[in-house]
Scaffold this active site. Structure first.
Site, PDB file in Angstrom:
ATOM      1  N   GLU A 199       0.822  -1.213   0.000  1.00  0.00           N
ATOM      2  CA  GLU A 199       0.000   0.000   0.000  1.00  0.00           C
ATOM      3  C   GLU A 199       0.856   1.263   0.000  1.00  0.00           C
ATOM      4  O   GLU A 199       0.361   2.352   0.293  1.00  0.00           O
ATOM      5  CB  GLU A 199      -0.938  -0.018   1.211  1.00  0.00           C
ATOM      6  CG  GLU A 199      -1.906  -1.192   1.161  1.00  0.00           C
ATOM      7  CD  GLU A 199      -2.874  -1.217   2.326  1.00  0.00           C
ATOM      8  OE1 GLU A 199      -2.744  -0.393   3.249  1.00  0.00           O
ATOM      9  OE2 GLU A 199      -3.777  -2.068   2.304  1.00  0.00           O
ATOM     10  N   GLU A 276      -7.405  -0.533  14.557  1.00  0.00           N
ATOM     11  CA  GLU A 276      -8.205  -1.482  13.769  1.00  0.00           C
ATOM     12  C   GLU A 276      -7.770  -2.919  14.054  1.00  0.00           C
ATOM     13  O   GLU A 276      -6.577  -3.204  14.177  1.00  0.00           O
ATOM     14  CB  GLU A 276      -8.019  -1.166  12.276  1.00  0.00           C
ATOM     15  CG  GLU A 276      -8.837  -2.058  11.358  1.00  0.00           C
ATOM     16  CD  GLU A 276      -8.629  -1.703   9.891  1.00  0.00           C
ATOM     17  OE1 GLU A 276      -8.401  -0.507   9.591  1.00  0.00           O
ATOM     18  OE2 GLU A 276      -8.670  -2.622   9.046  1.00  0.00           O
ATOM     19  N   LYS A 328     -15.743  -1.898   3.242  1.00  0.00           N
ATOM     20  CA  LYS A 328     -15.100  -2.194   1.955  1.00  0.00           C
ATOM     21  C   LYS A 328     -16.171  -2.840   1.072  1.00  0.00           C
ATOM     22  O   LYS A 328     -16.696  -3.909   1.424  1.00  0.00           O
ATOM     23  CB  LYS A 328     -13.965  -3.202   2.135  1.00  0.00           C
ATOM     24  CG  LYS A 328     -12.794  -2.733   2.991  1.00  0.00           C
ATOM     25  CD  LYS A 328     -11.939  -3.945   3.378  1.00  0.00           C
ATOM     26  CE  LYS A 328     -10.630  -3.550   4.026  1.00  0.00           C
ATOM     27  NZ  LYS A 328      -9.964  -4.716   4.666  1.00  0.00           N
ATOM     28  N   ARG A 357      -8.472  -1.394  -0.703  1.00  0.00           N
ATOM     29  CA  ARG A 357      -7.902  -2.720  -0.452  1.00  0.00           C
ATOM     30  C   ARG A 357      -6.405  -2.664  -0.748  1.00  0.00           C
ATOM     31  O   ARG A 357      -5.930  -1.756  -1.425  1.00  0.00           O
ATOM     32  CB  ARG A 357      -8.543  -3.795  -1.364  1.00  0.00           C
ATOM     33  CG  ARG A 357     -10.022  -3.986  -1.248  1.00  0.00           C
ATOM     34  CD  ARG A 357     -10.550  -4.292   0.139  1.00  0.00           C
ATOM     35  NE  ARG A 357      -9.949  -5.385   0.869  1.00  0.00           N
ATOM     36  CZ  ARG A 357     -10.550  -6.536   1.183  1.00  0.00           C
ATOM     37  NH1 ARG A 357     -11.793  -6.745   0.788  1.00  0.00           N
ATOM     38  NH2 ARG A 357      -9.948  -7.469   1.899  1.00  0.00           N
ATOM     39  N   SER A 358      -5.704  -3.673  -0.276  1.00  0.00           N
ATOM     40  CA  SER A 358      -4.251  -3.633  -0.483  1.00  0.00           C
ATOM     41  C   SER A 358      -3.888  -3.759  -1.971  1.00  0.00           C
ATOM     42  O   SER A 358      -2.892  -3.192  -2.418  1.00  0.00           O
ATOM     43  CB  SER A 358      -3.558  -4.685   0.366  1.00  0.00           C
ATOM     44  OG  SER A 358      -4.177  -5.938   0.238  1.00  0.00           O
ATOM     45  N   LYS A 379      -9.813   5.366   4.605  1.00  0.00           N
ATOM     46  CA  LYS A 379      -8.577   4.623   4.783  1.00  0.00           C
ATOM     47  C   LYS A 379      -7.963   4.347   3.424  1.00  0.00           C
ATOM     48  O   LYS A 379      -8.628   3.779   2.543  1.00  0.00           O
ATOM     49  CB  LYS A 379      -8.877   3.317   5.514  1.00  0.00           C
ATOM     50  CG  LYS A 379      -7.618   2.597   5.959  1.00  0.00           C
ATOM     51  CD  LYS A 379      -7.930   1.257   6.585  1.00  0.00           C
ATOM     52  CE  LYS A 379      -6.650   0.618   7.077  1.00  0.00           C
ATOM     53  NZ  LYS A 379      -6.734  -0.846   7.088  1.00  0.00           N
TER      54      LYS A 379
HETATM   55  P1  PGA Z   1      -6.568  -6.012   2.701  1.00  0.00           P
HETATM   56  O1  PGA Z   1      -5.932  -5.118   3.845  1.00  0.00           O
HETATM   57  O2  PGA Z   1      -7.086  -5.140   1.631  1.00  0.00           O
HETATM   58  O3  PGA Z   1      -5.387  -6.849   2.306  1.00  0.00           O
HETATM   59  O4  PGA Z   1      -7.670  -6.824   3.366  1.00  0.00           O
HETATM   60  C1  PGA Z   1      -6.493  -3.950   4.320  1.00  0.00           C
HETATM   61  C2  PGA Z   1      -6.993  -4.102   5.724  1.00  0.00           C
HETATM   62  O5  PGA Z   1      -6.766  -5.127   6.410  1.00  0.00           O
HETATM   63  O6  PGA Z   1      -7.658  -3.203   6.187  1.00  0.00           O
HETATM   64 ZN    ZN Z   2      -7.893  -4.237   8.256  1.00  0.00          ZN
END
Ligand code: PGA
Ligand code: ZN
Length: 404
Positions: A199, A276, A328, A357-358, A379
């Protein structure tokens, strides 16, 4: 609202170079919406499956018979389109057509709806009572560990939480923290190669506490220099290092009680304002304990525990174990489902934080959702085209209020 005349789906790549999909929705009025779906790495066990077994190619194969015919001729209002996506899939987790297929189509349809009526996506999704000119804090990933970075701390994200009321200040302060951390790492590891995680946050061989110290110092330095508030935050993504009832850090192992005490100590010692997934996704009572201990000082945000699903929130009973929920869209698959979760959270007095998302795409629609949902935070990462796209879109929305 005119009817959908065409839906197209194609393969594109996300910021990790992984396959995902992009949808184009066209309506009779000639309005077009285009959107792609991002993908996570630290996925909750109850979230929508991004793609059916067989991956993106299986999703693309199924689309022409299974999805497209159910959408052509349908009025392009959100609930109808999204209900058709559920019909096309028929499962609870979108594993037949793919949650990312549903997400791309659902967002593309909403964008087309806005175009048709001369409204931005923000106006399409704005919740009742969300005031004009209110913007989310930036929840900006500055230093990476966990599954998003090789060789870093166990904790997934060290965050600049920048709650200044206007994006021109909050974005500037969060970016300044990222730069400040980079300078601190160069001083600490002179001549060493430093990396960046998925990220865009820095990666360095630091312990969790060392990383927290660097983050906190950077936040203080930026607040002093810019006179803009910015505080340390964490996404522990604790499910990722929770095994057999224990939290297994590289430097120590603690039980649930120890984990609650540890994060509460960090909140006090470092002035953390965003926290979080401090415990694993099934640890409801420990999460409630964290909230009781430090919920008056920090947002305690549930991601993996709720996976953006209204039903996951409702089954916790009337008292939620955290004071905030991460949102999300592709965890739940459609905008309609997302709105139901946001409305339920708001009804409960919980804050929402709308998240990237990552693995993400250089698209800015996330900023519209974060503002329209009245979220306490947006975020996102801070560096890389797919991250900056969201920050820049938030700046555009800020400029559009006339407050500039
Ligand atoms: P992810 O990570 O998009 O890989 O789920 C982001 C998060 O955990 O908030
Ligand atoms: Zn998270």
């Amino acid at each position: 609202m005119s009817a959908i005349t065409d839906v197209a789906l194609r393969l594109i790549y996300d910021s990790r170079g992984k396959e995902t999909v992009e949808a184009t929705v066209t309506t009779r009025s000639g309005a077009i919406g285009v959107a792609g779906a991002p993908s996570g790495a630290s996925t909750g066990s109850h979230e929508a499956r991004a793609f059916p077994p067989g991956g993106v190619s299986a999703a693309l194969e199924r689309f022409p018979q299974r999805v497209r015919p159910r959408l052509i001729g349908v009025d392009n209002d959100g609930p109808t389109v999204d209900a058709r996506l559920h019909d096309a899939d028929g499962t609870d987790d979108f594993h037949e057509i793919g949650g990312n297929v549903a997400t791309a189509i659902s967002i593309a349809a909403a964008l087309a709806r806005g175009r048709e009526s001369g409204r931005s996506l923000l106006e399409v999704v704005r919740r009742p009572g969300v005031p004009h000119g209110r913007f989310p804090a930036i929840v900006g990933n500055s230093l990476n560990g966990g599954r998003h970075a090789v060789g870093g701390p166990d904790i997934q994200e060290f965050i600049a939480f920048s709650p200044a009321p206007h994006p021109r200040d909050s974005v500037r302060a969060a970016l300044a923290v990222h730069a400040e951390i980079g300078a601190a790492l160069v001083r600490r590891f002179p001549g060493a190669a430093l990396g960046r995680g998925d990220e865009g946050g820095w990666v360095a061989p630091l312990s969790n506490v060392e990383a927290l110290e660097i983050l906190t110092d950077a936040c203080h330095a930026v607040t002093d220099r810019l006179h803009v508030e910015v505080h340390p935050g964490l996404d522990l993504a604790a499910s990722e290092f929770f095994r057999d009832g224990r939290y297994r850090y590289k430097e120590r192992t603690v039980d649930s009680e120890g984990q609650v005490a540890l994060v509460a100590e960090w909140v006090d010692r470092f002035g953390i304002r965003y926290l979080e997934d401090p415990v694993a996704e099934e640890e409801y009572e420990p999460l409630a304990e964290v909230t009781r201990a430090v919920g008056g000082k920090t947002l305690v945000v549930g991601d993996d525990i709720y996976v953006s699903r209204r039903d996951r929130l409702v089954r916790m009973g009337e008292t939620s174990p955290s004071n905030a929920i991460l949102i999300k869209v592709n965890q739940v698959g459609t905008l309609t489902d997302t709105l139901a979760t946001v409305d339920e959270a708001r009804r409960r007095g919980m804050a929402t934080v709308t998240s990237h998302r990552s693995g993400d795409l250089p698209e800015g629609w996330l900023a519209h959702l974060a503002v329209g949902f009245g979220s306490a935070g947006m975020k996102c990462g801070l560096l890389g085209g797919e991250r900056v796209a969201k920050l820049n879109e938030l700046l555009r929305l800020g400029a559009a209020t006339g407050a500039d």
